[in-house]
Design a protein around this motif. Structure first.
Motif, PDB file in Angstrom:
ATOM      1  N   GLU A 102       0.825  -1.209   0.000  1.00  0.00           N
ATOM      2  CA  GLU A 102       0.000   0.000   0.000  1.00  0.00           C
ATOM      3  C   GLU A 102       0.858   1.257   0.000  1.00  0.00           C
ATOM      4  N   HIS A 126      -4.334  -5.072   6.235  1.00  0.00           N
ATOM      5  CA  HIS A 126      -5.283  -5.361   5.158  1.00  0.00           C
ATOM      6  C   HIS A 126      -6.381  -6.234   5.775  1.00  0.00           C
ATOM      7  N   ASN A 136      -4.980  -3.223  -2.176  1.00  0.00           N
ATOM      8  CA  ASN A 136      -4.383  -2.138  -1.404  1.00  0.00           C
ATOM      9  C   ASN A 136      -5.276  -0.899  -1.363  1.00  0.00           C
ATOM     10  N   LEU A 141      -8.012  -1.124   4.206  1.00  0.00           N
ATOM     11  CA  LEU A 141      -6.959  -0.832   5.175  1.00  0.00           C
ATOM     12  C   LEU A 141      -7.551  -0.257   6.461  1.00  0.00           C
TER      13      LEU A 141
END
Length: 250
Positions: A102, A126, A136, A141
């Motif tokens: 990410e 994640h 991502n 997230l």
């Protein structure tokens, strides 16, 4: 009294003449390149969960499991996966290594959504792990606490075990994903209790002390030892086929 209107009309005409284009028409800028799109990403539907009735829920940035474990708020982190990733892809060698991590800006945005200003006690997690096809996207997230009985390390253990079960065909991929999204703490109890199949120890590399060698078969997911010969730190983790083996990684 019409003079201001005439002046405004003349000004508009002059602007058109100077720019060389008509109002309402936008020509392509020379040299502009369209940003290519990446793999198709599918946001996961937000499952229905029971709302928390506690007063602490007003200030608590997280949803909570029955034992108080921090869970992501699904309105902020519903999860997202690469739609074109299959079980065969995930279970191939080094799939996760081929997925870019990410961006820092996305991690910061995810933390800000939870009101987290000091990120040191948290890790960017994640919700659906990359190892199970998670993307991502910011929607996948969340800032997960590092400390606690069931914090980041425990979820990592669950993710590795779930991948092993998926790759062995014991759990459907979508079932594993939804279990993580709904309540990963409950999923921990459900799925880590299901043992992974292991081959005969004679089919694996053996070392000088009961097969404690990189690549050797092990029995307990997450167990950490040091090889007796070279004192290398080895962790018992599922390999690409879901078999528990000693591996040189945390």
């Amino acid at each position: 009294m019409r003079r201001p209107v005439a002046v405004a009309g003349a000004a508009a005409a002059l602007l058109v003449a100077l720019t060389g284009c008509s109002l309402g028409t936008a020509d392509a800028v020379p040299g502009a390149v369209r940003v290519p799109t990446g793999p198709a990403v599918t946001p996961l539907p937000i499952p229905e969960v029971e709302p928390s009735g506690s007063a602490a829920a007003v200030t608590d940035p997280f949803r909570r499991a029955a034992d108080g474990t921090a869970l992501p708020v699904l309105e902020r982190t519903p999860g997202a996966v690469f739609a074109d990733v299959t079980q065969a892809d995930l279970c191939g060698p080094r799939y996760s290594a081929g997925v870019r991590g990410e961006r820092a800006s996305d991690a910061e945005e995810a933390a800000a959504a939870y009101g987290v200003e000091d990120s040191s006690p948290y890790t960017t997690d994640h919700l659906v792990p990359i190892s199970l096809g998670g993307s991502n996207e910011v929607s996948n997230l969340w800032p997960q606490p590092k400390e606690g009985a069931f914090a980041a390390a425990a979820k990592d253990t669950l993710e590795a075990h779930l991948r092993g079960l998926v790759c062995q065909g014991a759990v459907p991929l979508e079932t594993a994903r939804q279990a993580l999204v709904q309540d990963w703490r409950a999923a921990y109890d459900t799925y880590t209790a299901r043992p992974l199949a292991t081959p005969s120890p004679t089919a694996a590399p053996t070392g000088g002390d009961g097969g404690v060698v990189s690549g050797g078969v092990c029995a307990t997911d997450g167990e950490v030892v040091r090889s007796p010969e070279k004192q290398v730190r080895l962790t018992c983790r599922p390999d690409a086929e879901g078999v528990l083996r000693w591996q040189r990684r945390a």
